[in-house]
Design a protein around this motif. Structure first.
Motif, PDB file in Angstrom:
ATOM      1  N   LYS A  92       0.836  -1.211   0.000  1.00 20.66           N
ATOM      2  CA  LYS A  92       0.000   0.000   0.000  1.00 20.66           C
ATOM      3  C   LYS A  92       0.868   1.258   0.000  1.00 20.66           C
ATOM      4  O   LYS A  92       0.560   2.241  -0.699  1.00 20.66           O
ATOM      5  CB  LYS A  92      -0.932  -0.012   1.216  1.00 20.66           C
ATOM      6  N   CYS A  93       1.944   1.231   0.782  1.00 20.94           N
ATOM      7  CA  CYS A  93       2.819   2.402   0.853  1.00 20.94           C
ATOM      8  C   CYS A  93       3.443   2.703  -0.506  1.00 20.94           C
ATOM      9  O   CYS A  93       3.449   3.858  -0.960  1.00 20.94           O
ATOM     10  CB  CYS A  93       3.906   2.158   1.901  1.00 20.94           C
ATOM     11  N   VAL A  94       3.950   1.682  -1.167  1.00 17.99           N
ATOM     12  CA  VAL A  94       4.577   1.873  -2.479  1.00 17.99           C
ATOM     13  C   VAL A  94       3.544   2.307  -3.512  1.00 17.99           C
ATOM     14  O   VAL A  94       3.826   3.149  -4.372  1.00 17.99           O
ATOM     15  CB  VAL A  94       5.286   0.571  -2.907  1.00 17.99           C
ATOM     16  N   LYS A  95       2.335   1.759  -3.416  1.00 23.32           N
ATOM     17  CA  LYS A  95       1.287   2.138  -4.366  1.00 23.32           C
ATOM     18  C   LYS A  95       0.945   3.622  -4.227  1.00 23.32           C
ATOM     19  O   LYS A  95       0.772   4.322  -5.237  1.00 23.32           O
ATOM     20  CB  LYS A  95       0.032   1.285  -4.105  1.00 23.32           C
ATOM     21  N   VAL A 148       1.657   9.309  -6.229  1.00 23.83           N
ATOM     22  CA  VAL A 148       2.096  10.697  -6.055  1.00 23.83           C
ATOM     23  C   VAL A 148       2.954  11.130  -7.241  1.00 23.83           C
ATOM     24  O   VAL A 148       2.759  12.219  -7.819  1.00 23.83           O
ATOM     25  CB  VAL A 148       2.868  10.854  -4.733  1.00 23.83           C
ATOM     26  N   TYR A 149       3.892  10.293  -7.645  1.00 21.59           N
ATOM     27  CA  TYR A 149       4.745  10.643  -8.778  1.00 21.59           C
ATOM     28  C   TYR A 149       3.962  10.662 -10.093  1.00 21.59           C
ATOM     29  O   TYR A 149       4.284  11.430 -11.006  1.00 21.59           O
ATOM     30  CB  TYR A 149       5.915   9.668  -8.875  1.00 21.59           C
ATOM     31  N   GLU A 150       2.944   9.814 -10.212  1.00 18.20           N
ATOM     32  CA  GLU A 150       2.110   9.845 -11.415  1.00 18.20           C
ATOM     33  C   GLU A 150       1.354  11.163 -11.515  1.00 18.20           C
ATOM     34  O   GLU A 150       1.202  11.726 -12.614  1.00 18.20           O
ATOM     35  CB  GLU A 150       1.141   8.664 -11.403  1.00 18.20           C
ATOM     36  N   ILE A 151       0.863  11.668 -10.378  1.00 18.38           N
ATOM     37  CA  ILE A 151       0.198  12.976 -10.389  1.00 18.38           C
ATOM     38  C   ILE A 151       1.211  14.080 -10.691  1.00 18.38           C
ATOM     39  O   ILE A 151       0.907  15.034 -11.436  1.00 18.38           O
ATOM     40  CB  ILE A 151      -0.501  13.232  -9.043  1.00 18.38           C
ATOM     41  N   MET A 152       2.399  13.974 -10.151  1.00 21.62           N
ATOM     42  CA  MET A 152       3.426  14.970 -10.425  1.00 21.62           C
ATOM     43  C   MET A 152       3.806  14.988 -11.907  1.00 21.62           C
ATOM     44  O   MET A 152       4.151  16.037 -12.460  1.00 21.62           O
ATOM     45  CB  MET A 152       4.656  14.710  -9.560  1.00 21.62           C
ATOM     46  N   ALA A 202      -7.567  10.487  -4.809  1.00 18.46           N
ATOM     47  CA  ALA A 202      -7.894  10.153  -3.425  1.00 18.46           C
ATOM     48  C   ALA A 202      -7.230   8.837  -3.060  1.00 18.46           C
ATOM     49  O   ALA A 202      -7.292   7.862  -3.825  1.00 18.46           O
ATOM     50  CB  ALA A 202      -9.404  10.064  -3.232  1.00 18.46           C
ATOM     51  N   PHE A 203      -6.610   8.798  -1.891  1.00 20.29           N
ATOM     52  CA  PHE A 203      -5.918   7.603  -1.442  1.00 20.29           C
ATOM     53  C   PHE A 203      -6.889   6.448  -1.182  1.00 20.29           C
ATOM     54  O   PHE A 203      -6.545   5.282  -1.415  1.00 20.29           O
ATOM     55  CB  PHE A 203      -5.111   7.904  -0.177  1.00 20.29           C
ATOM     56  N   ASN A 204      -8.079   6.765  -0.664  1.00 18.83           N
ATOM     57  CA  ASN A 204      -8.999   5.680  -0.342  1.00 18.83           C
ATOM     58  C   ASN A 204      -9.401   4.895  -1.589  1.00 18.83           C
ATOM     59  O   ASN A 204      -9.541   3.674  -1.545  1.00 18.83           O
ATOM     60  CB  ASN A 204     -10.241   6.225   0.371  1.00 18.83           C
ATOM     61  N   ALA A 205      -9.571   5.582  -2.732  1.00 18.43           N
ATOM     62  CA  ALA A 205      -9.902   4.875  -3.975  1.00 18.43           C
ATOM     63  C   ALA A 205      -8.730   4.014  -4.435  1.00 18.43           C
ATOM     64  O   ALA A 205      -8.923   2.886  -4.912  1.00 18.43           O
ATOM     65  CB  ALA A 205     -10.274   5.882  -5.066  1.00 18.43           C
ATOM     66  N   ILE A 206      -7.497   4.511  -4.266  1.00 17.77           N
ATOM     67  CA  ILE A 206      -6.316   3.736  -4.667  1.00 17.77           C
ATOM     68  C   ILE A 206      -6.152   2.509  -3.783  1.00 17.77           C
ATOM     69  O   ILE A 206      -5.861   1.403  -4.258  1.00 17.77           O
ATOM     70  CB  ILE A 206      -5.065   4.626  -4.606  1.00 17.77           C
ATOM     71  N   LEU A 207      -6.374   2.671  -2.487  1.00 19.53           N
ATOM     72  CA  LEU A 207      -6.233   1.542  -1.560  1.00 19.53           C
ATOM     73  C   LEU A 207      -7.304   0.493  -1.792  1.00 19.53           C
ATOM     74  O   LEU A 207      -7.051  -0.706  -1.636  1.00 19.53           O
ATOM     75  CB  LEU A 207      -6.287   2.056  -0.116  1.00 19.53           C
ATOM     76  N   THR A 259      -8.537  -0.218  -4.669  1.00 25.27           N
ATOM     77  CA  THR A 259      -8.082  -0.931  -5.863  1.00 25.27           C
ATOM     78  C   THR A 259      -7.011  -1.955  -5.507  1.00 25.27           C
ATOM     79  O   THR A 259      -6.993  -3.064  -6.055  1.00 25.27           O
ATOM     80  CB  THR A 259      -7.517   0.071  -6.887  1.00 25.27           C
ATOM     81  N   VAL A 260      -6.129  -1.609  -4.589  1.00 23.04           N
ATOM     82  CA  VAL A 260      -5.095  -2.553  -4.143  1.00 23.04           C
ATOM     83  C   VAL A 260      -5.727  -3.760  -3.474  1.00 23.04           C
ATOM     84  O   VAL A 260      -5.312  -4.910  -3.680  1.00 23.04           O
ATOM     85  CB  VAL A 260      -4.109  -1.858  -3.186  1.00 23.04           C
ATOM     86  N   ALA A 261      -6.784  -3.531  -2.673  1.00 24.49           N
ATOM     87  CA  ALA A 261      -7.444  -4.637  -1.969  1.00 24.49           C
ATOM     88  C   ALA A 261      -8.103  -5.599  -2.930  1.00 24.49           C
ATOM     89  O   ALA A 261      -8.161  -6.797  -2.699  1.00 24.49           O
ATOM     90  CB  ALA A 261      -8.470  -4.073  -0.981  1.00 24.49           C
ATOM     91  N   GLN A 262      -8.606  -5.073  -4.050  1.00 29.23           N
ATOM     92  CA  GLN A 262      -9.240  -5.942  -5.024  1.00 29.23           C
ATOM     93  C   GLN A 262      -8.226  -6.738  -5.815  1.00 29.23           C
ATOM     94  O   GLN A 262      -8.525  -7.806  -6.287  1.00 29.23           O
ATOM     95  CB  GLN A 262     -10.097  -5.099  -5.973  1.00 29.23           C
TER      96      GLN A 262
END
Length: 826
Positions: free
Chosen positions: A311-314, A319-323, A816-821, A823-826
């Motif tokens: 999750k941390c790496v994701k 963040v870098y993708e947004i940058m 939003a981090f919650n949407a990314i997390l 996705t990781v759970a799925q």
């Protein structure tokens, strides 16, 4: 005064549209760019635009950082795969818990530590895995060697009794002769069991039967290096003569993935081989167990933290993708980003950025100011509806049909009331609704506990729509109370308005006499009457027409709300007003006639009740002709309404295209006059006059396009007024079907069991109750409920939303981090 009242009424009926959006521009110093983007991701309110669309993904500023994190993700996937191979399943951390424990971004040194630790773990696990696999191969090889030595002993003299050999068999005699000859040539080895017939057939054809082939099954499964799994194998011995033949046999065996082993013909040599193999096998087994134990221990330690690392790496990668979407200004050493945000939340974003700027300052005197500006643009903003846990499911239901146009009426809010109510009309039963209500109430009361559970797809759908199910059950209880149906049995809540005669003879036809009016709902006296189905048919059919007309009418009024909001007077004059007159002049008139017919006591006035269906048909086929008069002056009213409806059709067809043609002529005349005078044309003003709505490329609409669109709209609207009204008859059909199916199930199970008495009758009633309850839940609640829900969904998507819903919006997808997390759970 009248205008104020009208404005007040419009405000009351106006359903809130999507949230107002604003485009902002951010100037973030490079020193705190990553930390600032991380803070905005935690906030989850900014939808960043890609300002580098023309730049290749591999040429952007932060592609190297993303590559490093991609490599770390690959290493973590390898570790997780290795854990699953050893039946170690890492525990998952919920997105809520992770966000609470990791609110701050990682420092550069912490990121470097993640890179190095991931590489060390991969190297360590790879080393142990490779060593374990090599040791396993050696162990299996020694075990196979051991099995070959054990199986080969019986094929040499002194190791096996003659009783085991059939001397009358030619192969048995040949085996005995081969065993007596020390110089006989032979090959031993192990081969997968499924390839034994193939090997035997090839050898027989190549050597023309000049060989002796014997096999022995190995009870224990052996590891196959090629298949990478444990398979059944056989040991074999092949006797033949000549070095050339032996060499040919060896090549054939190796081509079929056989493992060949050297076995001495001398008994003492074989015994020494066995002792040596056993010692080596013991040593290899001990080393393999220690290696596997070390590998398993390290994997278990890693498994406790691997999910947090993933999750941390994701998040860091995001963040870098947004940058990379932002413009990196090397001259001013800042990151320039643009994005859409809800206007009401601009202050929250501003305070978050100020806090971030202060928090990551190098010292007290120097700060890194973050500049945020609002940008005026003609781009179409994304559509964002603020929801809570109650409205989220209804909003998702409407968004499945299409994303609403920016700032148009939100269809989800009225759907929260109408969807469960239309469902309840089809599913009206107090008992069945109570079962559904209890199931949904269980999900609602335990929503926190269930929300932290891992759910499958079907259960997650039920959990996400728990408030929909709750209202569906509650409304079904209400309509079941009105229908006076509880598991198909009527309940006398109040005194009946009908009275049966006190004296009657067997075989006589009995008629009830009305002595009053039942207080609320359907009188229980209708249950069991011969004409109950006829009465319920007429009552529910007309009720479904009323409900449909009301549902479509208020939905059509929403198109007026949209036109007022977007300041489109031509849509009001050219579409809404003629459409409103057409629909209400025909079907509104039918609705009023239904209510009027219900209000008249036709028995008391001594007239037959006229057929409304025939009345509506004759209204079109023979205007002014009335067979059975419903009220005085009926013919004149119907002719007037029919004429008004017919006049509305060309109005729908022509007003908007003619207005468009007039506007185009005015623009053309203005352009001609300006060119003659020599006045420069302001392109921006021209674009604003055309009202494109955004600064993207659009094809200019022509008169032909408007005309074709209006013809299609007119035909669809006129036909849909008929078909959509008839479509609401499904409320009547499914309600009757549900009631009849419930009645049949009761009579065939629990209702028929009450005729049995005694102890055996009690057992039978108990069994029938279980059967009735299971079938009620499975068929009447689950299957019938699903059917009624789908029909109610269709009534909203097609019959209601088609009256006003444009559905040309762009979904609001903030970073939003919650949407990314999730996705990781799925």
């Amino acid at each position: 005064m009248n205008s104020k009242i009208l404005f007040f009424i419009i405000n009351i009926i106006t359903i809130k549209g999507s949230a107002e959006m604003t485009m902002i521009q951010l100037y973030i110093p490079t020193e705190i760019s990553r930390e600032s983007i991380y803070s905005l991701g935690s906030l989850g309110l900014v939808e960043f635009r890609d300002l580098n669309k023309n730049v290749n993904q591999f040429q952007r500023s932060f592609v190297n950082e993303i590559r490093k994190l991609d490599n770390v993700e690959r290493q973590y996937r390898y570790l997780i795969k290795t854990m699953e191979e050893h039946e170690i399943f890492p525990p998952e951390t919920l997105a809520i818990d992770y966000e609470e424990s990791h609110k701050n971004t990682l420092s550069t040194s912490q990121l470097d530590e993640i890179y190095s630790n991931a590489q060390l773990l991969e190297d360590r696990v790879t080393q142990l895995s490779d060593a374990s696999e090599e040791l396993l191969k050696k162990q299996m090889d020694l075990k196979q060697y051991q099995q070959v030595l054990s199986a080969t002993d019986k094929y040499f003299p002194g190791e096996v009794s003659r009783d085991l050999i059939d001397l009358n068999d030619e192969q048995g005699q040949a085996l005995l002769e081969a065993g007596t000859e020390r110089e006989s040539n032979f090959i031993t080895g192990v081969i997968p069991r499924e390839k034994i017939p193939i090997l035997e057939k090839i050898l027989w054809r190549v050597l023309r039967g000049n060989l002796l082939f014997k096999t022995t099954e190995i009870e224990q499964k052996m590891y196959d290096q090629k298949a990478k799994e444990f398979v059944d194998k056989n040991s074999f011995v092949i006797f033949s003569h000549g070095e050339m033949i032996i060499s040919r046999i060896r090549k054939i065996c190796e081509s079929l993935d056989a493992n060949l082993y050297l076995v001495h013909a001398d008994s003492k040599s074989r015994q020494s081989q066995q002792i040596q193999i056993n010692e080596q096998l013991t040593d290899i087994t001990n080393v393999l167990e220690n290696t596997n134990l070390t590998l398993t221990t390290e994997l278990r330690v890693i498994s406790s933290e691997i999910d947090n690392w993933v999750k941390c790496v994701k998040l860091e990668k995001s963040v870098y993708e947004i940058m990379n979407r932002c413009h990196y200004d090397l001259g001013r050493k800042c990151l320039i980003g643009e994005g859409w945000v809800p206007t009401d939340d601009i202050s929250i974003i501003q305070s978050t950025l100020e806090e971030c700027s202060t928090k990551f300052s190098t010292d007290e005197d120097s700060t890194f100011p973050i500049i945020m500006n609002t940008v005026n643009t003609t781009r179409t903003p994304p559509t964002y509806h603020k929801v809570n846990k109650f409205t989220a499911a209804f909003q998702a239901m409407c968004d499945s049909y299409g994303i609403a146009t920016y700032r148009e009426v939100n269809a989800a809010l009225p759907t929260a009331a109408t969807f469960p109510f239309l469902f309840a009309i089809m599913f009206g039963d107090l008992g069945h609704g109570f079962i559904m209500f209890l199931a949904a109430l269980t999900l609602v009361l335990n929503e926190v506990k269930i929300g932290r559970m891992k759910r499958d797809e079907i259960f997650d759908m039920a959990y996400s729509g728990r408030y929909i199910l709750l209202f569906m059950g509650l409304f079904s209880m209400y309509t079941g109370f009105l229908y006076n149906d509880i598991f198909s049995i009527s309940m006398t809540f109040f005194e009946s308005g009908w009275k049966w005669p006190e004296s009657w003879k067997e075989g006589d036809s009995i008629e009830a006499h009305q002595v009053g009016t039942y207080l609320i709902g359907l009188d229980p006296a209708w249950h069991g009457a011969e004409n109950t189905l006829l009465f319920a048919n007429s009552y529910k059919m007309k009720l479904s027409i009323l409900m449909g007309f009301i549902h479509m009418s208020y939905s059509y009024v929403f198109s007026l709300v949209n036109a007022i909001h977007f300041n489109s007077m031509i849509n009001i004059v050219g579409n809404f007003i003629p459409g409103f007159i057409f629909m209400h002049g025909i079907f509104g008139y039918l609705t009023i006639c239904i209510i009027y017919k219900w209000c008249v006591d036709w028995v008391a006035i001594g007239k037959p009740a006229p057929s409304l269906l025939n009345m509506l048909i004759n209204m079109f086929l023979s205007p002014g002709s009335i067979d059975e008069e419903l009220y005085p002056g009926q013919a004149t009213v119907q002719v007037f309404l029919l004429a008004a409806a017919l006049i509305c059709v060309p109005c729908l067809l022509l007003i908007k295209p003619l207005w468009f043609k007039h506007q185009e002529s005015k623009k053309h005349i203005a352009l001609t006059e300006d060119n003659e005078v020599g006045t420069d044309i302001d392109e921006n003003n021209l674009l604003s006059n055309l009202d494109l709505g955004n600064d993207e490329e659009h094809e200019e609409e022509t008169f032909g396009d408007v005309m074709i669109h209006q013809v299609i709209h007119t035909i669809e609207f006129c036909l849909n007024c008929v078909s959509h009204t008839a479509s609401y008859l499904r409320l009547w059909a499914l309600s009757l079907a549900h009631a009849q199916l419930s009645s049949v199930l009761w009579s065939m199970t629990l209702g028929s069991s009450f005729s049995f008495t005694g102890f055996g009758g009690s057992i039978f009633i108990f069994l029938m109750f279980g059967m009735w309850f299971v079938l009620t839940v499975c068929i009447l609640v689950v299957m019938e409920g699903t059917s009624a829900m789908l029909h109610a969904l269709r009534l909203h998507w097609v019959e209601s939303m088609s009256k006003f819903f444009e559905g040309e919006g762009i979904p609001y997808t903030p970073y939003a981090f919650n949407a990314i997390l999730e996705t990781v759970a799925q």
